[in-house]
Design an enzyme around this catalytic site. Sequence first.
Site, short mmCIF file in Angstrom:
data_model
loop_
_atom_site.label_atom_id
_atom_site.label_comp_id
_atom_site.label_asym_id
_atom_site.label_seq_id
_atom_site.Cartn_x
_atom_site.Cartn_y
_atom_site.Cartn_z
N GLN A 86 0.85 -1.19 0.00
CA GLN A 86 0.00 0.00 0.00
C GLN A 86 0.89 1.25 0.00
O GLN A 86 0.39 2.35 -0.15
CB GLN A 86 -0.90 0.02 1.24
N ASN A 87 2.18 1.04 0.20
CA ASN A 87 3.10 2.17 0.33
C ASN A 87 3.44 2.77 -1.03
O ASN A 87 3.53 2.06 -2.02
CB ASN A 87 4.38 1.72 1.04
N VAL A 88 3.65 4.06 -1.00
CA VAL A 88 4.01 4.76 -2.25
C VAL A 88 5.51 5.08 -2.26
O VAL A 88 6.03 5.63 -3.23
CB VAL A 88 3.17 6.06 -2.40
N HIS A 104 -1.37 1.72 -4.28
CA HIS A 104 -1.80 3.11 -4.11
C HIS A 104 -0.91 4.10 -4.85
O HIS A 104 -0.93 5.30 -4.55
CB HIS A 104 -1.86 3.46 -2.61
N THR A 171 0.39 -2.75 8.68
CA THR A 171 -0.81 -2.08 8.18
C THR A 171 -1.94 -2.25 9.17
O THR A 171 -2.11 -3.31 9.76
CB THR A 171 -1.25 -2.60 6.79
N SER A 172 -2.71 -1.17 9.34
CA SER A 172 -3.83 -1.23 10.30
C SER A 172 -5.03 -1.93 9.68
O SER A 172 -6.08 -2.10 10.32
CB SER A 172 -4.21 0.20 10.70
N1 APR Z 1 6.88 -1.83 12.31
C1 APR Z 1 5.74 -2.46 11.92
N2 APR Z 1 4.51 -1.92 12.01
C2 APR Z 1 4.44 -0.67 12.53
C3 APR Z 1 5.57 0.05 12.97
C4 APR Z 1 6.83 -0.57 12.84
N3 APR Z 1 7.97 0.04 13.23
N4 APR Z 1 5.14 1.27 13.44
C5 APR Z 1 3.80 1.28 13.29
N5 APR Z 1 3.36 0.12 12.74
C6 APR Z 1 2.00 -0.29 12.41
C7 APR Z 1 0.91 0.41 13.20
O1 APR Z 1 0.67 -0.27 14.43
C8 APR Z 1 -0.28 0.28 12.25
O2 APR Z 1 -0.95 -0.95 12.43
O3 APR Z 1 1.77 0.09 11.08
C9 APR Z 1 0.38 0.28 10.87
C10 APR Z 1 0.19 1.59 10.14
O4 APR Z 1 -1.19 1.75 9.86
P1 APR Z 1 -1.65 3.02 9.00
O5 APR Z 1 -0.95 4.23 9.51
O6 APR Z 1 -3.13 2.98 8.94
O7 APR Z 1 -1.03 2.74 7.54
P2 APR Z 1 -1.61 1.77 6.43
O8 APR Z 1 -2.33 0.61 7.03
O9 APR Z 1 -0.49 1.48 5.51
O10 APR Z 1 -2.69 2.72 5.68
C11 APR Z 1 -3.29 2.19 4.53
O11 APR Z 1 -4.36 4.30 4.14
O12 APR Z 1 -4.13 6.57 4.16
C12 APR Z 1 -4.18 5.48 3.35
O13 APR Z 1 -3.27 5.26 1.21
C13 APR Z 1 -2.93 5.33 2.56
O14 APR Z 1 -1.76 3.31 1.97
C14 APR Z 1 -2.36 4.01 3.04
C15 APR Z 1 -3.58 3.29 3.55
#
Ligand code: APR
Length: 231
Positions: A86-88, A104, A171-172
């Site tokens: 999902q990362n850019v 994304h 990812t959350s």
């Molecule tokens: N190592 C592993 N996981 C981590 C770390 C780490 N050091 N630090 C934080 N996390 C976890 C958090 O606990 C959380 O579950 O990474 C996850 C980040 O979640 P989000 O911030 O929601 O990011 P993501 O899931 O990638 O978002 C998905 O949402 O805003 C849109 O397009 C954007 O691609 C993105 C999508």
Amino acid sequence: MKNLVVLTGAGISAESGIKTFRDMGGLWEEYDVMEVASPQAWESNPELVMRFYNERRKKLLEASPNKGHKGLVELEKYFDLHIVTQNVDDLHERAGSKNILHLHGELKKARSTIDPNLVYDIDGWELKLGDTCEKGSQLRPHIVWFGEAVPAIAEAASICERADIFVVIGTSLNVYPAAGLLDYAPKGIPIFLIDPNDVHTSYKNVSFIKEKAGTGVQKLIDILKEKFIND
Ligand code: APR
């Protein structure tokens, strides 16, 4: 070799200094997503949208892949590894991973606003209003904004359907259709989830590795070697 599918999110790049979105201090605490990452925002305030992505691109140029990204490269020795991210950012690429599918978009690329097939590498950190494609139209960030279709989702689903092992890192699982990709994985295959925080998921046979990516991926390598690779 077994197919290992890895779905990554912002968390895998956190230890490289790249902000996540929904953690404490995440990007969506700083910005209103609809004001910087939506077609409406691009229409009404393109300067702000450009600034938002230029700032993130500038930070990305200063970042490097971390042990989490590099651990996935190590796993390519033992598995047919496909990363659906999902990362850019381009940290998986810079770590040396081969099969990467960006759901994304890509921060270091720009796209024509009249022909989505015209995609260009951005040289440096800045994309400006007035930068145009070969057909003379304004270039926009090559990012899937909220409310836009995810063109790569069908390809991602077919990758997930062929998984023998599924791994979720950082990812959350808040954003669809990416968060629904696990539904395409064959029922009953081993699933591993690496995250230092609790992640709510309804899937049954998930093995949680409650670590940051840098440590968690190393633990995953040890587990997979023991379970699936007889040296
Ligand atoms: N190592 C592993 N996981 C981590 C770390 C780490 N050091 N630090 C934080 N996390 C976890 C958090 O606990 C959380 O579950 O990474 C996850 C980040 O979640 P989000 O911030 O929601 O990011 P993501 O899931 O990638 O978002 C998905 O949402 O805003 C849109 O397009 C954007 O691609 C993105 C999508």
